[in-house]
Every structure is written in structure tokens, then in C-alpha cells.
Scaffold this active site. Structure first.
Site, PDB file in Angstrom:
ATOM      1  N   ASP A   1      80.246  21.494  36.273  1.00 29.85           N
ATOM      2  CA  ASP A   1      80.332  20.204  36.954  1.00 29.85           C
ATOM      3  C   ASP A   1      79.363  19.271  36.235  1.00 29.85           C
ATOM      4  O   ASP A   1      78.146  19.393  36.396  1.00 29.85           O
ATOM      5  CB  ASP A   1      79.949  20.377  38.436  1.00 29.85           C
ATOM      6  CG  ASP A   1      79.853  19.047  39.177  1.00 29.85           C
ATOM      7  OD1 ASP A   1      80.167  17.986  38.578  1.00 29.85           O
ATOM      8  OD2 ASP A   1      79.454  19.062  40.358  1.00 29.85           O
TER       9      ASP A   1
ATOM     10  N   LYS B   1      76.869   9.318  32.748  1.00 30.54           N
ATOM     11  CA  LYS B   1      78.292   9.488  33.033  1.00 30.54           C
ATOM     12  C   LYS B   1      78.975   8.146  33.302  1.00 30.54           C
ATOM     13  O   LYS B   1      80.153   7.969  33.017  1.00 30.54           O
ATOM     14  CB  LYS B   1      78.449  10.414  34.235  1.00 30.54           C
ATOM     15  CG  LYS B   1      79.861  10.894  34.483  1.00 30.54           C
ATOM     16  CD  LYS B   1      79.832  11.946  35.564  1.00 30.54           C
ATOM     17  CE  LYS B   1      81.208  12.394  35.972  1.00 30.54           C
ATOM     18  NZ  LYS B   1      81.119  13.416  37.037  1.00 30.54           N
TER      19      LYS B   1
ATOM     20  N   ASP C   1      84.570  12.908  48.369  1.00 28.02           N
ATOM     21  CA  ASP C   1      83.484  13.238  47.447  1.00 28.02           C
ATOM     22  C   ASP C   1      82.564  12.035  47.230  1.00 28.02           C
ATOM     23  O   ASP C   1      82.887  11.118  46.485  1.00 28.02           O
ATOM     24  CB  ASP C   1      84.087  13.702  46.115  1.00 28.02           C
ATOM     25  CG  ASP C   1      83.025  14.069  45.081  1.00 28.02           C
ATOM     26  OD1 ASP C   1      81.829  13.824  45.332  1.00 28.02           O
ATOM     27  OD2 ASP C   1      83.395  14.605  44.029  1.00 28.02           O
TER      28      ASP C   1
ATOM     29  N   GLU D   1      87.565  16.768  39.895  1.00 25.55           N
ATOM     30  CA  GLU D   1      86.533  17.328  40.766  1.00 25.55           C
ATOM     31  C   GLU D   1      87.050  17.717  42.156  1.00 25.55           C
ATOM     32  O   GLU D   1      86.784  18.822  42.614  1.00 25.55           O
ATOM     33  CB  GLU D   1      85.361  16.338  40.877  1.00 25.55           C
ATOM     34  CG  GLU D   1      84.554  16.290  39.585  1.00 25.55           C
ATOM     35  CD  GLU D   1      83.730  15.024  39.422  1.00 25.55           C
ATOM     36  OE1 GLU D   1      83.664  14.225  40.380  1.00 25.55           O
ATOM     37  OE2 GLU D   1      83.161  14.826  38.333  1.00 25.55           O
TER      38      GLU D   1
END
Lengths: 218, 609
Positions: B8, B71, B195, B173
Site C-alpha cells: 500500500d 503521492k 476510504d 485500494e
């Protein structure tokens, strides 16, 4: 529909994702016939549960996840096969896209000689478009118009559902034996005309719905 | 067959997991036991890089040498940066791929692309796993936010390559989260994955059917996460402390405020009130945040997540009542108000049995086992998150593959020329949902050579293929000559093949090539932090310090400073302790005085509570 020769064992057979003899994955062209590759009878009145069953069964066998340890050639064939399978499933699953696919498979085109808009639809489209332009001109004091349009949108959704049911019935009752390669007999010709007419109505209603949606969101 | 790891690669934190027997397991840092690796990178004066917790802590003192949430910058262009990004980091002016400039503090600097920064995080995870397992890890499944576009997915895969990892699959994800819960084994179920991570939010609607998991719709916001909740707490703290305007806080103070806000957020998940101590430039301050105020200040953030949920349901053609399971992912879903609102929205209690911060990595490990062929009863079907198409006449965006189409997916289109004797056709590939090309994200430009002919005569057939990772490839064929053509790809924001080759050759040096080196670096960071804090306290609270103590502290600090230049990490740690001891009574007095001041400022009513 032509035949293919298995890349692995050489057996000549109708187009299929997996060789009927050695089960190796075959690179099929993206324009391969959706009914054939799914192993379904060439008839537009599809059993949705059966379509899903075939789709999931084939997905399990063809998906790139299954060829992670395979040769580069197998991996490529797997990506292509799954892309074709996904397109076939998506197209046939929904009645409107299935109707369009059936039309083009029968060598017809929605745009060709199309003057099939019935009077009621033309009147309806003009009516809604007028309301839309009123809304655009009204800025601010549009609450009432807006709620009127929301009502129109509900009505439109009902009309579309009604047309889709009509399309579904038409496809279910499609004259048997009228494949892509057969010359349409008289019943087939009538059915094709009707298919074109329902599809264009749905297409107009769809565009109208999108315009309404955009106007209401603005 | 060698093991495949599940990774992850998060905005704030990253994790690595593998299957042990038939269960996925997180591999923690063998030294500290911490399961999370902060996705932080810091450039040291010797030109090597520090990664993880030590880099995160170092960032507070050396902002210009450090990068925290790279990211956000994966696969994006300079024009997508906002003022906040530009304030926080320095970006290279070079055209093409985005690059961040980090200063080494010794007069030098290094320029890194986001995939290079991410590759340092991946290398650290890889090393962590190799140490724990005693075997080499060469292949991995890496997760990405569901709405990552082609450039962002490419960038993630490039990062893996630069880290010496063969990325076998990029998995969305939320899909990984559903795998971790084993919900794919359900006969038939509709699942919503909510999420809320540190910096990103996504929601996915999954259809699970007898071992098949199908993403019906995805939605989200790349600019919404736990960090936003922290910033709201900072505003509350500033208001409580009377800091006005809020932009008046120095960079040092801001870092301290953010750190305190993060702690307060955690505290507010279990208590009604959080009290924090802040060592600001003007002295130590105390502030209180009440849960009620926090919830009021963040209500709009929660509402934004629910708006995305509504849109995703609409895209999937479902209603909230149709959802059978809701899965929580991301640390910010520990916030009680978030859980409450999610439960109210979907009308059912969400799953939260698996640690929401670990669940995605665990699911990635499960997908790894599917790819290794050891879990043949499962299969994951994913969708492309954004419509893909090309720019056509009039700068209009023409869709070739609609969003939420199951992948792999293909589309084919024929093109011709508008001018006589053109030698090539140029295609501009875009991704997005807007009508005009300029409003969509540019992915790449393709140049396809053709045989020159009269305008309108050439026929070039272009096939777009999106593979199981959501990554696009393009093939072209001249219909008249039936010749396949090679295509020159110019990625709009990514790295070219040549750039990657070069980067692999001159790969950056990761600090701590061995354990001792790493311990030394971490000890140095710790020494630096305490020396900085001590000097600040001496400056601010002179009145609480007597001469004897000052001498002892100065002596301990001097020794520590000297030892930091050496290479004995045990000695540095020992001297950190000595300095801690020497300054303890001083620190105690500062604290007592501050509490007294804080209490004096409160009304009797508040103390009584």
C-alpha cells in the site's frame, strides 16, 4: 462467421476464446461476433441470467490474472480476449445497446434513411426544449420552472422505461432464423423497421434527458 | 515460486504485507515494530536519503530537504500544482515531468521526480520485507486510488521499476480492502468502500458475486483527507490562542500546530476534549479543543465525502439502501463523526474489524496470492475510473472508452488526414469527463507515420487497449497498406523509457546501507531534535534556569554535539539521555509555570469541570 485455426494444436473451429480441443487461449479479433464468442444463440432476446453466467465463467478462465505465469503471447491473448469479452457482456447486458448491436449486426444503420420520428415525439421534444430555454432566460426567479422541469424529468424517465420495455419485447419476439447472414424475410424486415423506430425514439429521449439533467445541475 | 508482496503506497504512510500460510500479514519495521512506514523522504548533507519515521521527524527541522506526501504529485504536471504546493516545495522549472528540488543543507541540492521519491519509499519497504523474511522480494502488487488516471498509474509502476520491483498488478485500494475482508467469497453482495486517508478520499461501489469482485463505480477527491481535519483543528487552536490572522504563524510554529492538531484529532476519537501543549516561538502555550467544536468545524468535510458517495451510488445505478456492506479504510475513519455519518448515510453499521490503516496492504497481499496461482477460486474485475478518448476537430473531447468500463477494455477508431501529403497523423489522448479537450487531463500525444496522399484518403486504424492495471497502450495500422506502425509516445506528465533507463543507471543512494549506518542516522536525527528543543527552551525560559543547571545542560549539549559528528550511535543515544536528565528539572519548571499561566487564564467554571 469464418473459422479460426488453433494457434497451439491447429484444430480448425468456429471462433472461440479457448480451443475446443486443447483449451489454449486464442487471439480473437475485437470485431468477433458477440453472440458466438459468448456461446449464446444468435438471437437478440437474451436471457440475462444466462449471459451473466457465461460471462463470469469465461472471465475466470480468460482474465490476465490467470496468465501471470504464462508466455508473453498468452498474456497478450488474455488481455485481448478479456477486453472483447467485457465489451460483449456490456453491450448485450443492456437492452438499448443490445438493440443497437443487433441492428448493426443485421447490416443496418440508425442514421440511414431515418425519418421515423413520430409526431408525438417531435411535439414533446419541442415542448421540453422551450421550457429549458425559459429556464435559461429566467435566472434567479427560476424556482417554479425548476420544479416543473423536475416533474418533466420524472415523466421522461417513465417514457424511457416504457420504450425500453417495448424494445425488450420486440427483441424477445424477434423472428427466429434471422441471423446476420440471412436475407431478412418479410417478418424480419418489419421487425427491423420497428427496431430502428424504437431505437431512434430512445435516442431522442436520451439526449433530452441529458439536456434536462445539465440544465437542472447548472 | 518466490513470494509476491502486497504494497500500500500511501500518501501519508506505506505498508508491505505477504501471505503467511493462508493469511495476509503486515511486515513491520524489524527495529521499531512499527507497521506503518511514513511516506517521507529527507535528503541528508552527505547526499544520501533518509526514509520513513526518521525522515518525517527530520522534516520538521529541515523542510527544504524533505518531502512528505509525494503521492499527490505522481503523474501530474506543473500546471496542476496549487499555491499551497508551491509554498511547501520548490519545483524544478524544467519542462515535461514534474520534479521537486531538495536541499542537502551543505550547499548542494538534488532534483527528483515523484516516481523517484516514491521508489525510495518502495525500496525501504522492500528492504524491510527482505530482512523479515530472509528472502529476496522482486515482485509486488501495488495499490493505487481507484480514480488514479493513466499517468498516475504509469508513474506508480515506474516507481516500482526504479525500486527494483516488478509490479505485477496495480490494484485499486478499495478493491483490495474488500479482498482483505474476504467479502468476495459472498454469494452476492453490494459493497461500499469508504476510504478516508491522510490526503485522499475515495469511495467505490463493488458488486461481489461468487468469487468475483466487480467495481460498479468509483468516485473521490484527491484533495480531501485526514490532513484537512488537522488543518481545521489548527484553525481552532489558533482561535483559542488568539493568533490572528491565522496566516501569521511562522513556518516553525505551523509545524508544531499541525503536529499538535494530529494528536488532538486522535484524542478526540476517544474523548470529548483534547488538551495540547504547544512549544511555540513566543513560549509554551496550552490550548483545548472540544469534540463538538471539532465536529462543527469539519462538518463540511464530512458532507463532501457524502456528496461523493451519492454520486458514486448514482453512477452505479444504486441507492444507499441497496448496499449490503460498508467497509472503512484509512486512519481518518477512526473519527467518530465520520463513522456516525457514514452509518447514517448507508443505514448500516460499517465494517471496521480490520485495522483501517492496514486493510489495503493486506488485500494487496491476497491479490498477490491470486496472481501466484495459489488462490484460484477468486478473481478481481476492475473498471477504468475515468473516460478515455481523443481530441477531435474543434478541440472537443471524444470518448472512446466510457468510465466504469470493466478492464481490460479495447476501442478502435479510424482516422484520416485534413491536409494533402501529410506524413503523419498526430493524436492527443485525454482522460476525463468534460466536453472540451482543454478541461480533460492530457495523457499523451502519439505520432503515427503514414504514406503521404490526398487529404481524406489515408485510413489509420488506431486501437486503444487498457490492460488489467488500467494502463493504456496504443497500436496503429495503415488500413490501405495493412502495415502496422510503430508509435512515438510522448507522455504528457510521465517519464519516457529513456529517462527511466537513465534513472536506473544513476539511481539515488538510500541512506543506511546497513543496520549500523541506519541507527547512526536515526540517532543523529534524534540528537538534532533534542539540541534544537533545548536551545529554544533556554532562549525562551531563561528565568526558570539557574547558572548551575545551565552549565550542566551546556556541557551535556556540547558533548552530544561532538558525538553526533562521530559514528558511534550508542554513544549518541547515551548522551541524548544525559542531556534529557540534565534538563529534566528545568523542563518540569517550565511545564508547571505554563500550566499555572494556562489555569489563570481559565474561568473558575472551566477549572471546576
Amino acid at each position: 462467421m469464418g473459422s479460426i485455426r488453433c494457434r497451439s494444436c491447429g484444430k480448425v473451429q468456429p471462433p472461440a476464446f479457448l480451443c475446443s480441443q486443447c483449451q489454449s487461449i486464442q487471439p480473437l479479433p475485437q470485431d468477433a461476433d458477440y453472440f458466438t464468442v459468448l456461446g449464446l444463440p444468435a438471437h437478440p432476446g437474451i436471457d440475462a441470467a444466462e449471459l451473466d453466467r457465461r460471462y463470469y465463467e469465461l472471465s475466470r478462465k480468460l482474465h490476465p490474472d490467470r496468465y501471470q505465469t504464462g508466455s508473453a503471447e498468452e498474456q497478450r491473448a488474455s488481455v485481448q480476449a478479456t477486453a472483447l469479452l467485457n465489451a460483449a457482456h456490456k453491450t448485450l447486458r443492456e437492452v438499448e445497446s443490445r438493440g443497437r448491436y443487433w441492428l448493426s449486426r443485421s447490416g443496418e444503420d440508425l442514421a440511414r434513411d431515418n425519418n421515423l420520428v413520430p409526431a408525438w415525439l417531435a411535439a414533446y421534444v419541442f415542448d421540453v426544449q422551450e421550457k429549458l430555454s425559459e429556464l435559461r432566460g429566467a435566472n434567479g426567479a427560476a424556482a417554479q420552472l425548476r420544479s416543473g422541469l423536475a416533474e418533466t424529468q420524472r415523466e421522461l424517465a417513465e417514457r424511457r422505461a416504457h420504450e425500453r420495455r417495448a424494445l425488450d419485447e420486440l427483441l424477445r419476439g424477434w423472428p427466429a432464423g434471422d441471423g446476420a447472414n440471412d436475407l431478412p424475410d418479410e417478418r424480419g424486415a418489419v421487425a427491423l423497421r420497428e427496431l430502428k423506430s424504437v431505437l431512434s425514439e430512445l435516442s431522442y429521449l436520451g439526449t433530452l434527458d441529458r439536456d434536462l439533467q445539465n440544465a437542472l445541475e447548472d | 515460486m518466490a513470494r509476491i508482496a502486497g504494497i500500500d503506497l500511501g500518501t501519508t504512510n506505506s505498508l508491505i504485507a505477504v501471505m503467511r500460510g493462508d493469511r495476509p500479514e503486515i511486515l513491520p519495521d524489524p527495529q521499531s515494530g512499527a507497521p506503518l512506514l511514513p511516506s517521507a523522504v529527507s535528503l541528508l548533507p552527505d547526499g544520501t536519503f533518509l526514509v520513513g519515521e526518521a525522515a518525517r521527524r527530520r522534516a520538521a527541522l529541515h523542510a527544504k530537504s524533505s518531502i512528505l506526501s509525494v503521492k499527490r504529485f505522481m503523474g501530474v504536471g506543473v500546471e496542476h500544482l496549487d499555491a499551497g504546493d508551491r509554498q511547501q516545495y520548490r519545483f524544478a522549472d524544467a519542462a515535461g515531468a514534474l520534479a521537486v528540488v531538495l536541499e542537502d543543507g551543505a550547499g548542494g541540492e538534488q532534483t527528483l521526480t515523484p516516481p523517484e521519491v516514491s521508489s525510495l519509499v518502495l525500496r525501504e519497504l522492500k528492504r524491510r520485507a527482505e530482512r523479515a523474511l530472509g528472502e529476496e522480494i522482486g515482485r509486488a502488487v501495488v495499490t493505487v486510488p481507484a480514480y488514479f488516471n493513466d499517468s498516475q498509474r504509469q508513474a506508480t509502476r515506474d516507481a516500482g521499476r526504479l525500486a527494483g520491483l516488478d509490479v505485477l498488478r496495480l490494484v485499486n485500494e478499495p478493491t483490495a480492502a474488500a479482498l482483505a475482508y474476504g467479502l468476495d467469497k459472498q454469494e452476492e453482495a453490494l459493497v461500499a468502500v469508504f476510504d478516508l486517508g491522510g490526503g485522499t478520499f475515495d469511495v467505490s461501489i463493488l458488486q461481489l458475486r461468487a468469487g468475483l469482485s466487480e467495481v460498479l463505480a468509483t468516485g473521490g477527491d484527491t484533495r480531501l483527507g485526514g490532513d484537512d481535519f488537522d488543518r481545521r483543528i489548527v484553525a481552532l487552536l489558533q482561535a483559542d490562542l488568539g493568533i490572528d490572522p491565522p496566516t501569521g504563524s511562522s513556518q516553525d510554529d505551523m509545524a508544531i500546530l499541525l503536529d499538535a492538531a494530529e494528536r488532538a484529532k486522535r484524542e478526540l476519537s476517544v474523548s470529548d476534549e483534547a488538551r495540547v501543549e504547544l512549544s511555540l516561538t513566543e513560549g509554551t502555550k496550552y490550548a483545548t479543543v472540544r469534540r463538538e467544536a471539532f465536529e462543527t468545524a469539519t462538518a463540511d468535510l464530512v458532507e463532501r465525502t457524502l456528496a461523493r458517495c451519492r454520486q458514486a451510488l448514482k453512477d452505479a445505478g444504486k441507492r444507499a439502501a441497496d448496499i449490503d456492506h460498508v467497509i472503512l479504510v484509512g486512519g481518518a475513519t477512526r473519527i467518530p463523526a465520520v463513522r456516525r455519518q457514514v452509518e447514517a448515510f448507508f443505514g448500516k453499521a460499517p465494517h471496521a474489524d480490520i485495522d483501517p490503516e492496514a486493510v489495503v496492504a493486506l488485500g494487496a497481499a491476497v491479490q498477490a496470492s491470486i496472481l501466484s496461482g495459489s488462490a484460484t477460486d477468486m478473481l478481481l474485475l476492475d473498471v477504468v475510473p475515468l473516460s478515455l478518448g481523443i481530441e477531435t476537430m474543434g478541440a472537443v473531447f471524444t470518448r472512446l472508452i466510457e468510465r466504469n468500463t470493466t478492464i481490460p477494455a479495447a476501442a478502435r477508431e479510424q482516422f484520416t488526414t485534413a491536409v494533402d501529403d501529410q506524413t503523419h497523423v498526430e493524436l492527443h489522448v485525454l482522460q476525463g469527463e468534460r466536453e472540451l479537450a482543454k478541461d480533460c487531463r492530457s495523457l499523451a500525444r502519439f505520432r503515427i507515420p503514414i504514406e503521404p496522399a490526398t487529404a481524406g484518403l489515408p485510413r489509420v486504424e488506431v486501437t486503444f487497449l487498457i490492460d488489467a492495471n488500467g494502463i493504456l497502450s496504443v497500436a496503429a495500422r495503415d488500413v490501405r497498406t495493412n502495415r502496422e506502425h510503430s508509435i512515438e509516445v510522448k507522455p504528457s506528465y510521465g517519464l519516457t523509457e529513456e529517462q527511466i533507463e537513465n534513472m536506473l543507471e544513476e539511481s539515488f543512494d538510500l541512506a543506511e546501507e546497513d543496520f549500523a549506518q541506519r541507527q547512526l542516522l536515526e540517532a543523529r536525527v534524534e540528537a538534532e531534535s533534542i539540541l534544537h528543543a533545548t536551545a529554544k527552551a533556554e532562549r525562551l525560559h531563561e528565568q526558570h534556569l539557574n547558572a548551575e543547571e545551565r552549565a550542566a545542560i551546556e556541557r551535556a549539549a556540547g558533548e552530544l554535539r561532538a558525538a553526533s559528528g562521530g559514528s558511534d550511535h550508542n554513544r549518541i543515544r547515551d548522551l541524548v539521555e544525559v542531556l534529557n536528565e540534565a534538563s529534566r528539572p528545568f523542563a518540569q519548571r517550565i511545564m508547571d509555570a505554563s500550566i499555572k499561566t494556562a489555569l489563570e487564564n481559565k474561568s473558575a467554571y472551566e477549572i471546576a469541570r
